[in-house]
Design a protein around this motif. Structure first.
Motif, PDB file in Angstrom:
ATOM      1  N   THR A  12       0.819  -1.242   0.313  1.00 50.70           N
ATOM      2  CA  THR A  12       0.110  -0.540   0.060  1.00 50.70           C
ATOM      3  C   THR A  12       0.837   1.672  -0.043  1.00 50.70           C
ATOM      4  O   THR A  12       2.442   1.110  -0.040  1.00 50.70           O
ATOM      5  N   LEU A  13      -0.049   2.287  -0.129  1.00 55.72           N
ATOM      6  CA  LEU A  13       0.516   3.800  -0.502  1.00 55.72           C
ATOM      7  C   LEU A  13      -1.008   4.717  -0.498  1.00 55.72           C
ATOM      8  O   LEU A  13      -1.042   4.513  -2.126  1.00 55.72           O
ATOM      9  N   ASN A  14      -0.824   4.603   0.275  1.00 53.38           N
ATOM     10  CA  ASN A  14      -2.008   6.034   0.809  1.00 53.38           C
ATOM     11  C   ASN A  14      -3.731   5.122   0.020  1.00 53.38           C
ATOM     12  O   ASN A  14      -3.763   5.803  -0.718  1.00 53.38           O
ATOM     13  N   GLU A  15      -4.024   4.399   0.877  1.00 49.99           N
ATOM     14  CA  GLU A  15      -5.027   2.633   0.186  1.00 49.99           C
ATOM     15  C   GLU A  15      -5.847   3.782   1.569  1.00 49.99           C
ATOM     16  O   GLU A  15      -6.599   2.346   1.504  1.00 49.99           O
ATOM     17  N   ASP A  40       3.264  -1.718   4.457  1.00 51.32           N
ATOM     18  CA  ASP A  40       3.218  -0.558   3.364  1.00 51.32           C
ATOM     19  C   ASP A  40       4.555   0.680   3.792  1.00 51.32           C
ATOM     20  O   ASP A  40       5.356   0.486   4.503  1.00 51.32           O
ATOM     21  N   SER A  43       3.104   5.142   3.814  1.00 52.38           N
ATOM     22  CA  SER A  43       1.691   5.890   4.113  1.00 52.38           C
ATOM     23  C   SER A  43       1.543   7.421   4.614  1.00 52.38           C
ATOM     24  O   SER A  43       1.775   7.562   5.607  1.00 52.38           O
ATOM     25  N   THR A  47      -3.355   3.991   6.091  1.00 47.60           N
ATOM     26  CA  THR A  47      -3.704   3.495   5.789  1.00 47.60           C
ATOM     27  C   THR A  47      -3.305   2.577   6.883  1.00 47.60           C
ATOM     28  O   THR A  47      -3.640   1.519   7.151  1.00 47.60           O
ATOM     29  N   ARG A  69      10.403   3.345  -0.442  1.00 49.37           N
ATOM     30  CA  ARG A  69       8.782   3.246  -1.247  1.00 49.37           C
ATOM     31  C   ARG A  69       9.413   2.739  -2.261  1.00 49.37           C
ATOM     32  O   ARG A  69      10.294   2.026  -2.819  1.00 49.37           O
TER      33      ARG A  69
END
Length: 244
Positions: A12-15, A40, A43, A47, A69
């Motif tokens: 995830t990244l900003n989800e 992650d 984020s 998230t 990232r």
């Protein structure tokens, strides 16, 4: 604790808005011998907090807050922590039918392949998505015989295969998932296969970048990969996490 049969790695990244939907799908599966490893990538929204709140719904759930990232880096980090016999890599905006895991695991066991490639379902989407996805899925099946491509948003593998091929290549900025399938094919042609199951693909990527433009970008990328080589130097610019 007994090791699960399947390790599900979610990156995830900003989800914060989409991750709960995928977790709802996983909680509703008819087959549940799995662990979840949420990786992650720093984020900036809620998230991780959302993930922690949902973790109690599953018997085996881990959150890894990765420094830095990257799609490939996140998947490789999750694979290192996996305890299952198989690994399923998922993006947070993927959606799965309630019987997806049962059918996919049965199919994998019967076929014996290590890397299971999946096509996209256009259920509930406009006709031009249905037409485009159908063409894309046909392309995936055809190329699997000589130059396999894959969608990292939903991709099966095994810890053994992942290690043998060196995981996802973190030097690639685009088509790291296709490169993964190609490396498995080159290691053992019998180790990969296209499954009959399909996953739902969030059209936000196509809507933001343009349906036709996105298709042409990936066609161009894979044509270049086939004739020239992998994309290591931003030959086709692509930024991880640029979707709104």
């Amino acid at each position: 604790m007994t090791a699960p049969k399947l390790s599900i790695v979610i990156i995830t990244l900003n989800e914060e808005s989409r991750l709960p939907r995928l977790l709802d799908d996983l909680a509703a599966q008819t087959w549940a011998d799995f662990e979840i490893i949420h990786v992650d990538s720093e984020s900036e929204d809620g998230t991780v907090a959302v993930s922690r709140g949902n973790s109690v719904r599953f018997p085996a759930y881990r959150i890894i807050e990765m420094e830095g990232r990257g799609v490939s880096r996140g998947r490789n980090t999750g694979a290192l922590a996996a305890r299952g016999q198989r690994i399923l890599f998922l993006d947070a905006d993927t959606r799965l039918p309630h019987d997806f895991l049962q059918n996919a695991m049965d199919e994998l066991d019967q076929s014996g392949v290590s890397v299971g490639i999946l096509g996209m379902s256009a259920e509930g989407l406009p006709w031009h998505y249905k037409l485009g996805f159908a063409g894309f899925n046909i392309g995936i099946r055809l190329t699997s015989w000589f130059f396999p491509t894959a969608i990292g948003a939903c991709l099966f593998s095994t810890p053994h295969m992942h290690q043998k091929i060196g995981g996802f290549d973190e030097s690639l900025n685009l088509c790291e998932d296709c490169n993964y399938a190609l490396k498995a094919y080159q290691f053992d042609r019998r180790s990969i296969g296209v499954l009959n199951q399909k996953f739902l693909f969030d059209p936000r990527r196509l809507e933001q970048d343009g349906f036709t433009a996105t298709g042409l970008t990936y066609l161009r990328a894979n044509m270049r990969r086939f004739f020239v080589g992998e994309l290591r130097n931003q030959e086709i610019p692509y930024e991880f996490g640029h979707y709104k």
